[in-house]
Design a protein around this motif. Structure first.
Motif, PDB file in Angstrom:
ATOM      1  N   VAL A 262      -1.833   6.785  -7.671  1.00  0.00           N
ATOM      2  CA  VAL A 262      -1.700   5.283  -7.867  1.00  0.00           C
ATOM      3  C   VAL A 262      -0.409   4.901  -8.311  1.00  0.00           C
ATOM      4  O   VAL A 262       0.166   4.021  -7.722  1.00  0.00           O
TER       5      VAL A 262
ATOM      6  N   VAL B 251      -2.421  -3.867  -9.182  1.00  0.00           N
ATOM      7  CA  VAL B 251      -3.426  -2.871  -8.650  1.00  0.00           C
ATOM      8  C   VAL B 251      -4.856  -3.815  -8.741  1.00  0.00           C
ATOM      9  O   VAL B 251      -5.014  -4.583  -9.855  1.00  0.00           O
TER      10      VAL B 251
ATOM     11  N   LEU C 102       2.129   2.579  -6.124  1.00  0.00           N
ATOM     12  CA  LEU C 102       2.545   1.333  -6.667  1.00  0.00           C
ATOM     13  C   LEU C 102       4.420   1.330  -6.626  1.00  0.00           C
ATOM     14  O   LEU C 102       4.687   0.286  -6.206  1.00  0.00           O
TER      15      LEU C 102
ATOM     16  N   LYS D 229      -1.246  -5.688  -2.865  1.00  0.00           N
ATOM     17  CA  LYS D 229      -1.401  -4.781  -4.065  1.00  0.00           C
ATOM     18  C   LYS D 229      -2.180  -3.387  -3.817  1.00  0.00           C
ATOM     19  O   LYS D 229      -2.913  -3.350  -2.624  1.00  0.00           O
TER      20      LYS D 229
END
Length: 420
Positions: A411, A315, A415, A282
């Protein structure tokens, strides 16, 4: 000078005993108050909005007002003829006797078990201005960016360790100072003639700024009072191009390190470690912070709801709290209060004390911990990809918006990358 009156002693000065003959508690007139703390630099004004709760006539909802910020305090209560407005997160409170349209008492903050700081406090109902009424004229306009040197010894801008960003409308002035480690949050005030006056009260930070403007040299020269006894001179030069060091280059991994190794206890006794299954494969955001830190409060106010909206995307967030005490019995309840206030769903562990040298030792993979907060972004493979020192909160306006945009863009990028 730091006043060392014990908390209980100050309370006895303000709250009459049950034998005083007063059986019916006083009531507070609802509405806006112009509040003032008396500091070594003079009056430090801020706003208060006090409203009774619907369920209990002795309990009030209170907001501290600084510019566009309405900061909710903890529920206020009346005992006999006095009002108590706590800010438990920062171990501070306002306590004052009620006298018609006026409140008069003290602000106090617990620093250690043996030391309490105090300042005289008063408030007047129905007044909304900051330093002077809006009809007082200003002879200069300070809107724009200012290269600032706090602690200037020469009276000149020898170094730039902050950037002032101001917006003036009439004689009203709002803005803040950006620094490499964070901002001064919401500052509100006035321009009186050719002089600047700004202040902030958020329960923890108490700031008063004064300066005189010289239009010939486009400089501001003045003083900054902080808390009970802090003071430093400052000088600023009007500079639309003023900027600070890159926040991504202040804190970094030591040569050879690729990840951030840590293992610290939560208040409930559980240990949080880099190797925990919840972080495997993650994107993980590590928040170096403290419950005592208003800039950390601003970041948490962003991160907590952000995590609720995004955790299903793969996340995680973890807070590493560096507190005034490394003892869980002392700091654990503060962390829990912070989690409750900001409705934090992610783990927050006690990592040590807020001494930066000690914090740096607690995280030996980093060159240093130079600011609270510091935010570390770790990819799905467990490697540190970005470190952002400090935080530009909502009081900085477009700088906060820019940070949020860059945060989300980073982010999203992490991801989209493959994991193990």
């Amino acid at each position: 000078m730091k006043h060392l009156l014990p908390m209980a002693a100050v309370t006895l000065l303000l709250l009459p005993s049950a034998c005083s003959g007063q059986s019916t508690p006083a009531t507070v007139k609802p509405g806006t108050y112009r509040a003032v703390l008396k500091t070594k630099g003079g009056e430090l004004p801020f706003g208060l909005d006090i409203q009774p709760t619907a369920t209990d006539p002795k309990t009030y909802t209170v907001f501290a007002i600084n510019g566009n910020e309405r900061l909710k305090m903890d529920p206020a209560t009346v005992q006999n003829d006095s009002l108590r407005i706590p800010m438990t997160l920062f171990e501070s409170e306002l306590v004052a006797k009620i006298n018609g349209n006026q409140l008069r008492g003290v602000w106090r903050r617990r620093r250690t078990a043996q030391q309490t700081q105090t300042l005289p406090f008063s408030a007047q109902h129905g007044l909304a201005y900051r330093f002077v009424p809006d009809n007082k004229s200003a002879t200069t306009n300070l809107t724009g960016k200012w290269a600032t040197d706090f602690g200037s010894k020469s009276g000149k801008v020898d170094t730039v360790n902050a950037v002032g960003v101001f917006d003036q409308k009439g004689n009203r002035l709002a803005g803040t100072f950006l620094t490499p480690t964070g901002d001064y949050r919401y500052l509100d005030g006035n321009v009186v003639g050719d002089s600047l006056f700004l202040s902030c009260f958020d329960g923890s930070h108490i700031y008063l700024f004064k300066a005189k403007h010289d239009p010939a040299t486009k400089t501001l020269t003045g003083g900054h009072w902080a808390g009970v006894s802090g003071y430093e001179a400052w000088v600023a030069r009007f500079d639309p191009a003023a900027d600070l060091p890159d926040p991504a280059k202040l804190t970094y991994l030591k040569p050879g390190a690729k990840t951030l190794n840590f293992s610290f206890p939560e208040p409930g006794g559980k240990t949080v470690s880099t190797t925990d299954p919840r972080f495997k494969n993650k994107v993980t955001i590590v928040q170096i912070m403290g419950s005592w830190c208003p800039n950390c409060m601003d970041e948490t106010n962003f991160l907590s709801p952000w995590y609720k909206r995004n955790k299903q995307r793969g996340v995680e967030v973890v807070g590493l709290a560096f507190e005034r005490s490394a003892e869980m019995s002392e700091s654990g309840p503060k962390i829990e209060r912070m989690k409750q206030r900001f409705q934090i769903d992610y783990p927050v562990a006690l990592a040590g004390t807020n001494d930066k040298a000690q914090a740096s030792k607690a995280l030996p993979d980093l060159n240093a911990v130079v600011a609270f907060p510091t935010t570390i972004f770790i990819d799905k493979k467990g490697q540190v990809r970005h470190i952002h020192t400090g935080f530009s909160g909502p009081g900085t306006g477009k700088y906060y918006d820019q940070y949020v945009e860059e945060f989300n863009r980073l982010v999203d990028k992490l991801l989209a990358e493959p994991g193990f």
